[in-house]
Write an enzyme that holds these catalytic residues in place. Structure first.
Site, short mmCIF file in Angstrom:
data_model
loop_
_atom_site.label_atom_id
_atom_site.label_comp_id
_atom_site.label_asym_id
_atom_site.label_seq_id
_atom_site.Cartn_x
_atom_site.Cartn_y
_atom_site.Cartn_z
N HIS A 67 54.50 49.60 4.14
CA HIS A 67 55.71 49.93 3.59
C HIS A 67 57.00 48.58 3.54
O HIS A 67 58.40 49.02 3.30
CB HIS A 67 56.18 51.27 3.13
CG HIS A 67 56.43 51.74 4.85
ND1 HIS A 67 55.25 51.96 5.23
CD2 HIS A 67 57.55 51.70 5.39
CE1 HIS A 67 55.23 52.50 6.70
NE2 HIS A 67 56.51 52.52 6.37
N ASP A 74 48.46 55.21 6.69
CA ASP A 74 46.77 54.87 6.70
C ASP A 74 46.33 56.17 5.83
O ASP A 74 45.25 56.49 6.11
CB ASP A 74 46.35 55.05 8.45
CG ASP A 74 46.84 56.26 9.59
OD1 ASP A 74 47.51 56.77 8.78
OD2 ASP A 74 46.63 56.15 10.30
N GLY A 77 46.46 62.27 7.11
CA GLY A 77 45.30 62.36 8.81
C GLY A 77 45.67 61.04 9.27
O GLY A 77 46.72 60.37 9.36
N HIS A 116 60.62 66.43 15.20
CA HIS A 116 59.40 65.05 16.02
C HIS A 116 60.28 63.90 15.50
O HIS A 116 60.76 63.06 16.62
CB HIS A 116 58.31 64.94 16.22
CG HIS A 116 57.82 64.64 16.51
ND1 HIS A 116 57.07 64.57 18.07
CD2 HIS A 116 57.17 62.89 16.31
CE1 HIS A 116 56.68 63.07 18.45
NE2 HIS A 116 56.62 62.25 17.19
N GLU A 117 60.02 63.34 14.17
CA GLU A 117 60.33 61.88 14.28
C GLU A 117 62.10 61.50 14.54
O GLU A 117 62.95 60.74 15.23
CB GLU A 117 59.99 61.36 12.68
CG GLU A 117 58.78 61.52 12.75
CD GLU A 117 57.98 60.61 13.28
OE1 GLU A 117 58.34 59.54 14.05
OE2 GLU A 117 56.94 61.18 13.50
N HIS A 120 62.61 61.13 17.77
CA HIS A 120 62.67 59.38 17.98
C HIS A 120 64.38 58.71 17.39
O HIS A 120 65.11 57.72 18.38
CB HIS A 120 61.89 58.57 17.12
CG HIS A 120 60.03 58.71 18.33
ND1 HIS A 120 60.09 59.16 19.22
CD2 HIS A 120 59.37 59.53 17.33
CE1 HIS A 120 58.46 59.19 19.28
NE2 HIS A 120 58.63 59.31 18.23
N HIS A 126 57.64 59.58 23.23
CA HIS A 126 56.94 60.54 23.94
C HIS A 126 57.02 61.37 25.16
O HIS A 126 57.48 60.52 25.97
CB HIS A 126 55.47 59.96 23.20
CG HIS A 126 55.55 60.26 21.81
ND1 HIS A 126 54.72 58.58 21.08
CD2 HIS A 126 56.31 60.81 20.67
CE1 HIS A 126 54.66 59.66 19.30
NE2 HIS A 126 55.50 60.09 19.74
#
Lengths: 385, 85
Positions: A67, A74, A77, A116-117, A120, A126
């Site tokens: 992208h 991927d 999952g 979560h993202e 970042h 992490h």
């Protein structure tokens, strides 16, 4: 927790969802993304504002495969999403091949992954603490999500709880200030100062006083409102609705909230079991749709107020409400009917109605005679207006 | 030594993607020493709170197959970190 090494130098951040997922409604995505940002604004004075167009700090996109950033997704999952640290722009990309879901055990929970993202995007790497939001592995839908103390320490190491002096630049890779700073006295709150009628007021087990009004809440200090408020009730007490009727913290340290015919029990901000339950089930003898509730520290009994009457509830007795109740509030000299909220604070019981409040003296069983006289302005004396 | 087993290939790719091994070099075929692989697995196990064996045991393989965030766990050890576009 681990800090990447960069952070935003402004506290008012904007974001834009440039490309929405295929399988969810835009309005639902907007709401969940906003909630995910609130996870972080809850513990800092960062604010996040959604824009529909133009330049923003954090751009959000749902993409498939390659992208444009050389880091292709991927498929279902595997890798769910990735985000860039502040020094690299803060953008967050989500794999649109995932089955994103909202408030469901099926699929991958958008809110949790987004929160979560955005960690970042704000500068957190992490964490090796398994229970932390910033641990790298998706752990399944958590309906009663609460930010881990490790995450809170991390974000406050970056942003503290105090307004950062802005240098004008938006991101930097300079060393972060690792000290958590004390919040400054809050500025005057426009919402409460223009209309100080509240739904409920209570003290937490930790000794903080909170005022609830509609969907928002404020933390009170001795000077007025703490900085960074109002906040959304639903973002802090997960599962609790707005427009609460009454609340109190009992001597067991648990906080009870009442609305309509239901009540909820929390330990701090964590729900304490399967709630809501019926008031008639847990507080037999107490009517629905109460106005206010207090615990009298003198005897540990709970007082419920509704309209012109009050009920005394003693958990240690059977029945917990004596047949001599309800009694008339007018028995308590100077206290009006139809109160909005009540709070036991520093040995007095305070009753709130409209924009005014009354201080009730438990020893004289009447409203205190004082200068200035009661009722007094809630906005001035409680909210620092 | 060459890492030939499929699971080890997958593990190598995983460890490379998330910062425990240098990025795989397509021209060299991704050959690394067993010592490097063991060290990378150990680091991953340590970070993830698993028993540190250095082996690609079931527990480690299972964790590697879980959905996760695409950001590297270790930044700087094997690359310059994520750069924007």
């Amino acid at each position: 927790y681990a800090l990447q090494g960069s952070r935003w130098r402004v506290k008012k951040l904007t974001y834009k969802i440039s490309k929405y997922p295929r399988i969810l409604e835009k309005s639902a995505v907007d709401k969940d993304v906003s909630r995910a940002f609130s996870v972080w604004s809850e513990y800092t004075d960062l604010t996040f504002t959604q824009k529909r167009s133009g330049q923003v700090h954090i751009e959000i996109r749902f993409e498939r495969g390659e992208h444009g950033d050389g880091d292709p997704f991927d498929g279902p999952g595997g890798t769910l999403a990735h985000a860039y640290f502040p020094v690299y722009g803060g953008d967050a990309h989500f794999d649109d091949s995932e089955h994103w879901s909202i408030n469901s055990y099926r699929g991958t929970n958008l809110f949790q992954v987004a929160a979560h993202e955005f960690g970042h995007s704000l500068g957190l790497s992490h964490s090796d603490v398994k229970s932390a939001l910033m641990a790298p592995f998706y752990r399944g839908y958590e309906p009663n999500f609460i930010l881990d103390s490790d995450d809170i320490q991390g974000i406050q190491a970056l942003y503290g709880q105090q307004t950062l002096s802005s240098s004008g630049s938006e991101s930097t890779d300079t060393k972060v200030n690792s000290k958590t700073t004390v919040p400054p006295p809050g500025e005057e709150d426009t919402q409460l100062c223009s209309d100080s009628k509240i739904d409920t007021m209570f003290d937490s087990a930790e000794g903080h006083s909170y005022a609830f009004k509609g969907d928002h809440y404020w933390k009170l200090t001795t000077d007025g409102i703490a900085s960074g408020y109002p906040r959304l009730i639903s973002n802090s007490w997960h599962g609790l609705p707005g427009n609460i009727d009454a609340a109190f913290t009992y001597k067991n340290g648990k906080t009870y909230f009442f609305k309509g015919s239901k009540y909820w029990r929390y330990i701090g901000k964590k729900i304490d079991g399967d709630y809501p339950k019926d008031i008639s089930e847990g507080f037999t003898g107490i009517p629905d749709n109460i106005d206010a509730a207090t615990v009298w520290t003198g005897n540990g009994k709970i007082y419920f107020y509704k309209g012109t009457k009050f009920w005394r509830f003693d958990p240690a007795q059977r029945p917990p409400v004596k047949s001599t109740y309800p009694k008339l509030i007018s028995n308590w000299e100077g206290i009006p009917n139809n109160i909005d909220a009540a709070l036991t604070y520093h040995g007095y019981t305070y009753f709130f109605k409209g924009d005014m409040y009354y201080r009730f003296n438990d020893r004289t069983f009447s409203v205190d005679v004082a200068d200035p006289a009661f009722p007094r302005s809630t906005a001035y004396w409680w909210f620092g207006c | 030594i060459p890492v030939t087993a499929l699971s080890e290939n997958n593990a190598m790719s995983y460890l490379s993607q998330f910062g425990y091994l240098p990025p795989t070099n397509p021209t060299s075929g991704g050959f690394i020493t067993q010592e490097t692989m063991t060290k990378a697995i150990s680091e991953f196990q340590s970070f993830a709170g698993l028993n540190v064996t250095g082996d690609l045991d079931n527990e480690t393989s299972t964790l590697m197959s879980l959905p996760r965030c695409g950001v590297k766990d270790k930044v700087g050890a094997s690359s310059d970190g994520r750069s924007k576009r």
